[in-house]
Scaffold this motif. Structure first.
Motif, PDB file in Angstrom:
ATOM      1  N   TYR A 191       0.866  -1.334  -0.036  1.00 53.33           N
ATOM      2  CA  TYR A 191      -0.109   0.034   0.014  1.00 53.33           C
ATOM      3  C   TYR A 191       0.777   1.247   0.104  1.00 53.33           C
ATOM      4  CZ  TYR A 191      -3.900  -3.047   1.182  1.00 53.33           C
ATOM      5  OH  TYR A 191      -4.692  -4.178   1.343  1.00 53.33           O
ATOM      6  N   GLU A 192       1.965   1.272   0.818  1.00 52.41           N
ATOM      7  CA  GLU A 192       2.705   2.576   0.945  1.00 52.41           C
ATOM      8  C   GLU A 192       3.730   2.577  -0.208  1.00 52.41           C
ATOM      9  OE1 GLU A 192       5.916   1.607   4.542  1.00 52.41           O
ATOM     10  OE2 GLU A 192       3.592   1.187   4.927  1.00 52.41           O
ATOM     11  N   TYR A 193       3.934   1.666  -0.868  1.00 47.76           N
ATOM     12  CA  TYR A 193       5.022   1.515  -2.183  1.00 47.76           C
ATOM     13  C   TYR A 193       4.211   2.256  -3.193  1.00 47.76           C
ATOM     14  CZ  TYR A 193       8.189  -1.807  -0.105  1.00 47.76           C
ATOM     15  OH  TYR A 193       9.107  -2.498   0.808  1.00 47.76           O
ATOM     16  N   ILE A 194       2.649   1.578  -3.420  1.00 43.89           N
ATOM     17  CA  ILE A 194       1.975   2.535  -4.307  1.00 43.89           C
ATOM     18  C   ILE A 194       1.794   3.860  -4.231  1.00 43.89           C
ATOM     19  CG2 ILE A 194      -0.527   2.266  -5.326  1.00 43.89           C
ATOM     20  CD1 ILE A 194      -0.829  -0.756  -4.717  1.00 43.89           C
ATOM     21  N   ALA A 195       1.529   4.126  -2.971  1.00 41.40           N
ATOM     22  CA  ALA A 195       1.245   5.711  -2.379  1.00 41.40           C
ATOM     23  C   ALA A 195       2.599   6.497  -3.132  1.00 41.40           C
ATOM     24  CB  ALA A 195       1.010   5.687  -1.085  1.00 41.40           C
ATOM     25  N   SER A 196       3.777   5.722  -2.640  1.00 39.45           N
ATOM     26  CA  SER A 196       4.830   6.544  -2.998  1.00 39.45           C
ATOM     27  C   SER A 196       5.308   6.784  -4.244  1.00 39.45           C
ATOM     28  CB  SER A 196       6.275   5.625  -2.410  1.00 39.45           C
ATOM     29  OG  SER A 196       5.952   5.615  -0.940  1.00 39.45           O
ATOM     30  N   LEU A 197       5.187   5.518  -5.031  1.00 35.04           N
ATOM     31  CA  LEU A 197       5.304   5.639  -6.643  1.00 35.04           C
ATOM     32  C   LEU A 197       4.290   6.665  -7.305  1.00 35.04           C
ATOM     33  CD1 LEU A 197       5.534   1.930  -7.373  1.00 35.04           C
ATOM     34  CD2 LEU A 197       7.463   3.894  -7.554  1.00 35.04           C
ATOM     35  N   ILE A 219       3.688   6.346 -11.290  1.00 40.19           N
ATOM     36  CA  ILE A 219       2.338   5.811 -11.755  1.00 40.19           C
ATOM     37  C   ILE A 219       1.505   6.779 -11.692  1.00 40.19           C
ATOM     38  CG2 ILE A 219       3.052   3.637 -11.438  1.00 40.19           C
ATOM     39  CD1 ILE A 219       1.349   3.551  -8.813  1.00 40.19           C
ATOM     40  N   ASP A 220       0.238   7.016 -12.664  1.00 41.59           N
ATOM     41  CA  ASP A 220      -0.758   7.916 -12.671  1.00 41.59           C
ATOM     42  C   ASP A 220      -1.725   7.753 -11.282  1.00 41.59           C
ATOM     43  OD1 ASP A 220      -3.000   6.412 -13.688  1.00 41.59           O
ATOM     44  OD2 ASP A 220      -1.676   6.388 -15.293  1.00 41.59           O
ATOM     45  N   ARG A 221      -2.459   8.509 -11.032  1.00 42.29           N
ATOM     46  CA  ARG A 221      -3.393   8.671  -9.963  1.00 42.29           C
ATOM     47  C   ARG A 221      -4.579   7.636 -10.139  1.00 42.29           C
ATOM     48  NH1 ARG A 221      -3.188  11.665  -5.479  1.00 42.29           N
ATOM     49  NH2 ARG A 221      -4.916  11.904  -4.268  1.00 42.29           N
ATOM     50  N   ASP A 222      -5.051   7.430 -11.326  1.00 43.88           N
ATOM     51  CA  ASP A 222      -5.926   6.198 -11.652  1.00 43.88           C
ATOM     52  C   ASP A 222      -5.618   5.277 -11.230  1.00 43.88           C
ATOM     53  OD1 ASP A 222      -8.266   8.204 -12.133  1.00 43.88           O
ATOM     54  OD2 ASP A 222      -7.827   8.271 -14.073  1.00 43.88           O
ATOM     55  N   THR A 223      -4.257   4.959 -11.869  1.00 34.49           N
ATOM     56  CA  THR A 223      -3.688   3.486 -11.797  1.00 34.49           C
ATOM     57  C   THR A 223      -3.399   3.145 -10.109  1.00 34.49           C
ATOM     58  OG1 THR A 223      -2.466   3.544 -13.752  1.00 34.49           O
ATOM     59  CG2 THR A 223      -1.643   2.181 -12.355  1.00 34.49           C
ATOM     60  N   ALA A 224      -2.821   4.125  -9.323  1.00 36.52           N
ATOM     61  CA  ALA A 224      -2.731   4.014  -8.182  1.00 36.52           C
ATOM     62  C   ALA A 224      -4.338   3.618  -7.425  1.00 36.52           C
ATOM     63  CB  ALA A 224      -2.148   5.015  -7.259  1.00 36.52           C
ATOM     64  N   LYS A 225      -5.108   4.133  -7.530  1.00 37.07           N
ATOM     65  CA  LYS A 225      -6.358   4.025  -7.047  1.00 37.07           C
ATOM     66  C   LYS A 225      -6.896   2.695  -7.437  1.00 37.07           C
ATOM     67  CE  LYS A 225      -9.619   7.191  -7.375  1.00 37.07           C
ATOM     68  NZ  LYS A 225     -10.351   8.352  -7.745  1.00 37.07           N
ATOM     69  N   GLY A 226      -6.720   2.225  -8.748  1.00 36.20           N
ATOM     70  CA  GLY A 226      -7.113   0.939  -9.096  1.00 36.20           C
ATOM     71  C   GLY A 226      -6.552  -0.263  -8.570  1.00 36.20           C
ATOM     72  N   LEU A 227      -5.188   0.041  -8.116  1.00 36.52           N
ATOM     73  CA  LEU A 227      -4.294  -1.270  -7.797  1.00 36.52           C
ATOM     74  C   LEU A 227      -4.615  -1.185  -6.382  1.00 36.52           C
ATOM     75  CD1 LEU A 227      -0.807  -0.428  -9.268  1.00 36.52           C
ATOM     76  CD2 LEU A 227      -2.148  -2.554  -9.567  1.00 36.52           C
ATOM     77  N   ILE A 231      -2.938   9.789  -1.383  1.00 37.11           N
ATOM     78  CA  ILE A 231      -3.604   8.884  -2.113  1.00 37.11           C
ATOM     79  C   ILE A 231      -4.361   7.992  -1.435  1.00 37.11           C
ATOM     80  CG2 ILE A 231      -1.554   7.444  -2.611  1.00 37.11           C
ATOM     81  CD1 ILE A 231      -4.539   7.946  -4.985  1.00 37.11           C
ATOM     82  N   LEU A 232      -3.860   7.430   0.034  1.00 28.26           N
ATOM     83  CA  LEU A 232      -4.265   6.609   0.829  1.00 28.26           C
ATOM     84  C   LEU A 232      -5.622   7.238   1.763  1.00 28.26           C
ATOM     85  CD1 LEU A 232      -1.428   4.688   2.292  1.00 28.26           C
ATOM     86  CD2 LEU A 232      -2.810   4.134   0.380  1.00 28.26           C
ATOM     87  N   LEU A 233      -5.665   8.723   1.644  1.00 28.63           N
ATOM     88  CA  LEU A 233      -6.934   9.266   2.176  1.00 28.63           C
ATOM     89  C   LEU A 233      -7.746   9.481   1.139  1.00 28.63           C
ATOM     90  CD1 LEU A 233      -8.004  10.926   4.605  1.00 28.63           C
ATOM     91  CD2 LEU A 233      -6.806  13.118   3.635  1.00 28.63           C
ATOM     92  N   LYS A 234      -7.552   9.334   0.079  1.00 31.67           N
ATOM     93  CA  LYS A 234      -8.598   9.986  -1.188  1.00 31.67           C
ATOM     94  C   LYS A 234      -9.039   8.827  -1.938  1.00 31.67           C
ATOM     95  CE  LYS A 234      -7.420  14.950  -1.405  1.00 31.67           C
ATOM     96  NZ  LYS A 234      -7.189  16.062  -2.269  1.00 31.67           N
ATOM     97  N   GLY A 235      -8.111   7.721  -2.271  1.00 27.47           N
ATOM     98  CA  GLY A 235      -8.058   6.961  -3.292  1.00 27.47           C
ATOM     99  C   GLY A 235      -9.181   5.791  -2.965  1.00 27.47           C
ATOM    100  N   PHE A 236      -9.579   5.545  -1.568  1.00 21.22           N
ATOM    101  CA  PHE A 236     -10.518   4.188  -1.475  1.00 21.22           C
ATOM    102  C   PHE A 236     -11.916   4.760  -1.384  1.00 21.22           C
ATOM    103  CE2 PHE A 236      -6.536   2.768   0.730  1.00 21.22           C
ATOM    104  CZ  PHE A 236      -6.360   1.504  -0.124  1.00 21.22           C
ATOM    105  N   GLY A 237     -12.276   6.092  -1.533  1.00 22.59           N
ATOM    106  CA  GLY A 237     -13.485   6.454  -1.512  1.00 22.59           C
ATOM    107  C   GLY A 237     -14.211   6.490  -0.248  1.00 22.59           C
ATOM    108  N   ASP A 238     -15.603   5.859  -0.108  1.00 21.56           N
ATOM    109  CA  ASP A 238     -16.272   5.621   1.068  1.00 21.56           C
ATOM    110  C   ASP A 238     -15.911   4.613   1.844  1.00 21.56           C
ATOM    111  OD1 ASP A 238     -17.635   7.925   0.293  1.00 21.56           O
ATOM    112  OD2 ASP A 238     -19.517   6.822  -0.607  1.00 21.56           O
ATOM    113  N   LYS A 239     -15.171   3.676   1.260  1.00 20.21           N
ATOM    114  CA  LYS A 239     -14.784   2.509   2.179  1.00 20.21           C
ATOM    115  C   LYS A 239     -13.882   2.792   3.223  1.00 20.21           C
ATOM    116  CE  LYS A 239     -13.356  -0.261  -1.175  1.00 20.21           C
ATOM    117  NZ  LYS A 239     -12.834  -1.126  -1.808  1.00 20.21           N
TER     118      LYS A 239
END
Length: 326
Positions: free
Chosen positions: A50-56, A62-70, A143-151
Motif C-alpha cells: 500500500y505504501e509502495y503504491i502511494a509512494s510511486l 504511476i498515475d493517480r487512476d492506476t494507483a487508485k485501481g491497484l 492517495i491513501l486518504l482519498k483513493g479508497f472513496g467511501d470505504k
C-alpha cells in the motif's frame, strides 16, 4: 484507445477500511493492537504494498487512476485472503502477528476453509473492518486518504513528542540504514548514483549537505510540516476522517480515542476488550510530564555534534507544532 484503471466499484468486497499512519515509534503498533478486540474488526495488517503504491504515485512514476485501481484491487484481495488465512503472518515473535495479542486461533481456524464464492457471502454478512498499518505516508501522499472513496472510514495518525522521535531516529542510525542495509525495504530514489529515502525528493540537496543529526531533524520536521500543510488543504470530507492520536495522551486517556474510533466505524468494544487493555498496559501512568524538551535535547547533543542554527530553529518549531495536539 483512451481508458483509465477500474477501481472495482462494481466488484467491491471490502466496505470498511481504516488506515493507521504515523512516524516510527509514535505508537502505531500500540494503537493498532486494539482493533482485533473491536466488533467486526480484523487483526491489524502490515503490508508494504500500500505504501509502495502511494509512494510511486507521489513520485509521479504511476498515475493517480492506476494507483487508485491497484489500491482498491489489493484491498479487496486482502480481505478475501484474510478470510481463508492466506498469506497471514503466523510468526509468534513478530510484532504484527496475531499471536502477540492472543488472536491466533481465529486465523488458524480459517486455514481449514475451502476457497470459493461462499467466502464473499460470509464477508458480506460480517462486514469486516480492515485496519492497515503504514509508515509516514501522510504529508508525502494523500492517495491513501482519498483513493479508497467511501470505504475508508477513518485515517488514524499517531503522534509523539517530535523531539523524542528525532532522538530515536538519530540513535537508531536510520539515516545510514535506509538505502544501504540489505534487510531494509524502504522505497528509495537514486540521484547521482546515490540512494535517498523517497520522502526526501523535495529536499535532497539540503539532506545531502546535512550531518546525521541534521538529517534526522529534517526527516521529522518535514514529516510534521508537510502533514499539517496537506491536511489543511484537503476537502473537509477527508479531514473529518482523520483522528490524531498523540501517544502521551492516548497512553493515559485511551478511552476517548477508542470511543471516537468506534463512533466513526459504527462498532463497539468486544466482550473481552478488557483483556487487550490489560495486555497493553492501558491506561498507563502519566507520561506527559517526562517530555524531552528542545533545550534539553540541544544541550544533550550540541557539545558533541554540530547542529547549525537552521536546524536548531526547526527543533523549536517542532516543539511548538506539537503543543497544538496535546
Amino acid at each position: 484507445m483512451n481508458f483509465k484503471m477500474d477501481n472495482r466499484k462494481n466488484q467491491t468486497i471490502l466496505n470498511d477500511l481504516v488506515i493507521i499512519d504515523g512516524f516510527s515509534s509514535s505508537g502505531k503498533s500500540l494503537f493498532s493492537s486494539i482493533f482485533g478486540y473491536l466488533e467486526r474488526a480484523e487483526h491489524w495488517q502490515l503490508d508494504y504494498r500500500y505504501e509502495y503504491i502511494a509512494s510511486l504515485e507521489a513520485l509521479g512514476k504511476i498515475d493517480r487512476d492506476t494507483a487508485k485501481g491497484l489500491l482498491n484491487l489489493w484491498a479487496d484481495n486482502h480481505i478475501y485472503d484474510l478470510f481463508i488465512s492466506r498469506n497471514i503472518n503466523l510468526r509468534p515473535t513478530d510484532v504484527s502477528s496475531p499471536y502477540l495479542v492472543d488472536l491466533e486461533q481465529k486465523y488458524l481456524n480459517r486455514i481449514k476453509k475451502k476457497d470459493g464464492d461462499y467466502i464473499i457471502d460470509e464477508i458480506d454478512n460480517i462486514k469486516p473492518i480492515l485496519p492497515l498499518h503504514i509508515h509516514y505516508i501522510i504529508g508525502y501522499s494523500d492517495i491513501l486518504l482519498k483513493g479508497f472513496g467511501d470505504k475508508l472510514k477513518s485515517y488514524i495518525i499517531t503522534l509523539r513528542n517530535p523531539i523524542e522521535l528525532i532522538k530515536v531516529w538519530f540513535e537508531g542510525d536510520w539515516v545510514n540504514k535506509i538505502g544501504t542495509k540489505r534487510r531494509e525495504f524502504h522505497l528509495c530514489i537514486e540521484v547521482n548514483n546515490k540512494n535517498y529515502p523517497c520522502y526526501t525528493k523535495d529536499y535532497i540537496e539540503e539532506y545531502e549537505a546535512g550531518n546525521d543529526m541534521e538529517k534526522s531533524i529534517m526527516t521529522i520536521y518535514y514529516f510534521h510540516k508537510n502533514m499539517i500543510t496537506m491536511l489543511d488543504n484537503v476537502e473537509e470530507k477527508y479531514r473529518n476522517k482523520v483522528i490524531f492520536v498523540p501517544f502521551e495522551d492516548f497512553s493515559i486517556n485511551p478511552d476517548k480515542y477508542i470511543d471516537e474510533l468506534c463512533l466513526k466505524l459504527d462498532t463497539s468494544r468486544s466482550s473481552n476488550f478488557s483483556e487487550i487493555m490489560k495486555k497493553l498496559n492501558l491506561p498507563r501512568n502519566n507520561e506527559n510530564n517526562n517530555l524531552l524538551g528542545s533545550s534539553d535535547f540541544i544541550e544533550q547533543y550540541d557539545d558533541s555534534i554540530s547542529i547549525s542554527s537552521k536546524y536548531i530553529k526547526m527543533i523549536y518549531e517542532l516543539e511548538d507544532m506539537y503543543k497544538d495536539f496535546l
